[in-house]
Write a protein that holds these residues in place. Structure first.
Motif, short mmCIF file in Angstrom:
data_model
loop_
_atom_site.label_atom_id
_atom_site.label_comp_id
_atom_site.label_asym_id
_atom_site.label_seq_id
_atom_site.Cartn_x
_atom_site.Cartn_y
_atom_site.Cartn_z
N VAL A 153 -0.60 49.42 -13.72
CA VAL A 153 0.74 48.28 -13.87
C VAL A 153 2.07 49.06 -13.86
O VAL A 153 2.14 49.43 -15.07
CB VAL A 153 0.95 47.32 -14.74
CG1 VAL A 153 1.65 46.46 -14.56
CG2 VAL A 153 -0.66 46.47 -14.13
N ILE A 154 3.03 49.65 -13.14
CA ILE A 154 4.56 50.15 -13.07
C ILE A 154 5.48 48.96 -13.89
O ILE A 154 6.25 48.00 -12.82
CB ILE A 154 5.19 50.45 -11.95
CG1 ILE A 154 4.53 52.20 -11.73
CG2 ILE A 154 6.72 51.29 -12.53
CD1 ILE A 154 2.71 51.57 -10.64
N GLY A 175 -7.56 49.65 -26.03
CA GLY A 175 -7.92 50.86 -24.60
C GLY A 175 -7.10 50.80 -23.84
O GLY A 175 -7.10 52.11 -22.77
N VAL A 176 -5.98 50.21 -23.69
CA VAL A 176 -4.89 50.76 -22.80
C VAL A 176 -4.10 51.04 -23.13
O VAL A 176 -3.69 51.25 -23.51
CB VAL A 176 -4.47 49.55 -22.06
CG1 VAL A 176 -3.66 49.65 -21.24
CG2 VAL A 176 -5.05 48.23 -22.16
N PRO A 177 -4.09 52.82 -22.09
CA PRO A 177 -2.95 53.59 -22.51
C PRO A 177 -1.93 53.26 -21.99
O PRO A 177 -1.30 52.28 -20.40
CB PRO A 177 -2.77 54.34 -21.12
CG PRO A 177 -4.43 54.65 -20.33
CD PRO A 177 -4.80 53.50 -20.78
N VAL A 225 -0.33 51.27 -18.45
CA VAL A 225 0.53 50.49 -18.55
C VAL A 225 1.83 51.89 -17.98
O VAL A 225 1.74 53.04 -18.78
CB VAL A 225 0.94 49.98 -19.20
CG1 VAL A 225 2.13 49.28 -19.75
CG2 VAL A 225 0.21 48.32 -20.12
N ILE A 226 2.54 51.99 -17.30
CA ILE A 226 3.55 52.86 -17.25
C ILE A 226 4.80 51.70 -17.57
O ILE A 226 4.91 51.03 -16.50
CB ILE A 226 3.74 53.34 -15.48
CG1 ILE A 226 2.63 53.74 -14.98
CG2 ILE A 226 4.72 54.65 -15.20
CD1 ILE A 226 1.49 54.89 -15.92
N ALA A 227 5.70 52.40 -18.27
CA ALA A 227 7.05 51.58 -19.09
C ALA A 227 7.91 52.64 -18.57
O ALA A 227 8.11 53.66 -18.93
CB ALA A 227 6.42 51.66 -20.77
N GLY A 293 6.88 53.39 -8.49
CA GLY A 293 5.58 52.44 -8.59
C GLY A 293 4.83 53.07 -7.29
O GLY A 293 4.27 54.09 -6.95
N ALA A 294 6.35 53.51 -5.33
CA ALA A 294 5.83 53.69 -4.87
C ALA A 294 5.97 55.10 -4.90
O ALA A 294 4.67 56.03 -4.07
CB ALA A 294 6.70 53.98 -3.73
#
Length: 303
Positions: A153-154, A175-177, A225-227, A293-294
């Motif tokens: 998820v971005i 345990g979610v990065p 998760v990409i923050a 994201g793309a």
């Protein structure tokens, strides 16, 4: 699954050609923004994804089907219709069975994306632990889904109406990065600044794609998760937005608004109190997430 999932022509073609695909949620269209900004934003975000080498797949529930990619008339229907259901995991089977129109949240978009074998998903911000959780036990299903479902998820962090330290702690327990893109700090949606340090960061889409591939190779379940911080030129000052959020949260508490009604109410109040500035920031951060994201999806496909 063929009874329940329907791909748009564009997405079907992309799957046939093994092109990179990026999922998009639809709650931001039906519950996050007024018409016509919602349609303009949705179409623009889809085009940004195409311009960066991937294929967009906006997800929604229409006429008993999980739509993976929306045609123009379906997008308009979702944006204009009243009483569109806000669909999370608990609602998914009911809304499909009763053939209602439903907009997918982060949690249900993740479920549908995984069913459609799409690994990357762009949104504005994830849900999380709400302020005052010790009294309400109000925790978004998004966090549980991130612990279970293999979708990256971005986002621009968690929505800043939430309790961000508790949200990050919950994700750690699951345990979610949580990986900061070119930042060591958890973004706070409307602002890049939260004061909360992250354990992980990455400087390029290629390095994120490699992490995703390695996680798949190791069969580690759950999401990533990409923050991605909102660009400084489009952000709101932390002091300014924090004051507005506190006022909105107090008003929601006084009116007894909670559960899945809480986020739409708070976001609309913040738009009102910021005289539209928060809406502009919201649009810009989603566009910024779409670019990243793309690029990650393209890099992953090349791996």
């Amino acid at each position: 699954m063929k009874n329940y999932i329907e791909f748009s022509k564009e997405v079907q073609q992309a799957k046939h050609n093994s092109q990179p695909i990026v999922a998009l949620e639809s709650t931001i269209i039906s519950h996050g923004m007024p018409y016509p900004q919602n349609v303009e934003m949705a179409k623009n975000v889809e085009q940004i994804i195409r311009s960066n080498g991937a294929v967009p797949a906006t997800i929604a529930i229409i006429n008993g089907k999980i739509k993976i990619g929306l045609e123009s008339d379906e997008l308009e229907l979702l944006a204009k219709s009243e009483n569109v259901a806000k669909v999370s995991r608990r609602d998914l089977a009911e809304i499909i069975a009763t053939k209602r129109i439903g907009a997918t949240t982060v949690a249900s978009t993740m479920i549908c994306a995984e069913l459609a074998e799409i690994q990357f998903f762009v949104t504005g911000g994830i849900g999380g632990v709400h302020r005052g959780v010790e009294h309400t036990m109000d925790i978004s299903a998004d966090l549980e889904e991130l612990g279970e479902t293999n979708v990256t998820v971005i986002c621009a962090g968690a929505k800043s109406i939430l309790d961000l330290p508790k949200t990050l702690e919950y994700l750690e327990t699951k345990g979610v990065p949580v990986i900061g893109y070119q930042t060591n700090e958890l973004p706070a949606f409307f602002t890049p600044d939260s004061g909360i340090t992250l354990n992980s960061s990455a400087d390029s889409p290629e390095s994120i794609a490699l992490i995703c591939k390695t996680k798949n190779d190791l069969s580690l379940k759950g999401g990533i998760v990409i923050a991605n911080p909102v660009p400084k030129e489009h952000s709101l000052s932390k002091t300014y937005i924090d004051k507005i959020i506190k006022e909105a949260v107090k008003e929601a508490t006084n009116k007894g608004i909670s559960g899945k009604d809480s986020t739409p109410f708070l976001l609309s109040k913040i738009v009102e109190k910021s005289e539209g500035q928060s809406l502009e920031t919201n649009i810009k951060l989603v566009e910024n997430n779409a670019v990243l994201g793309a690029k990650i999806a393209v890099a992953f496909t090349q791996l």
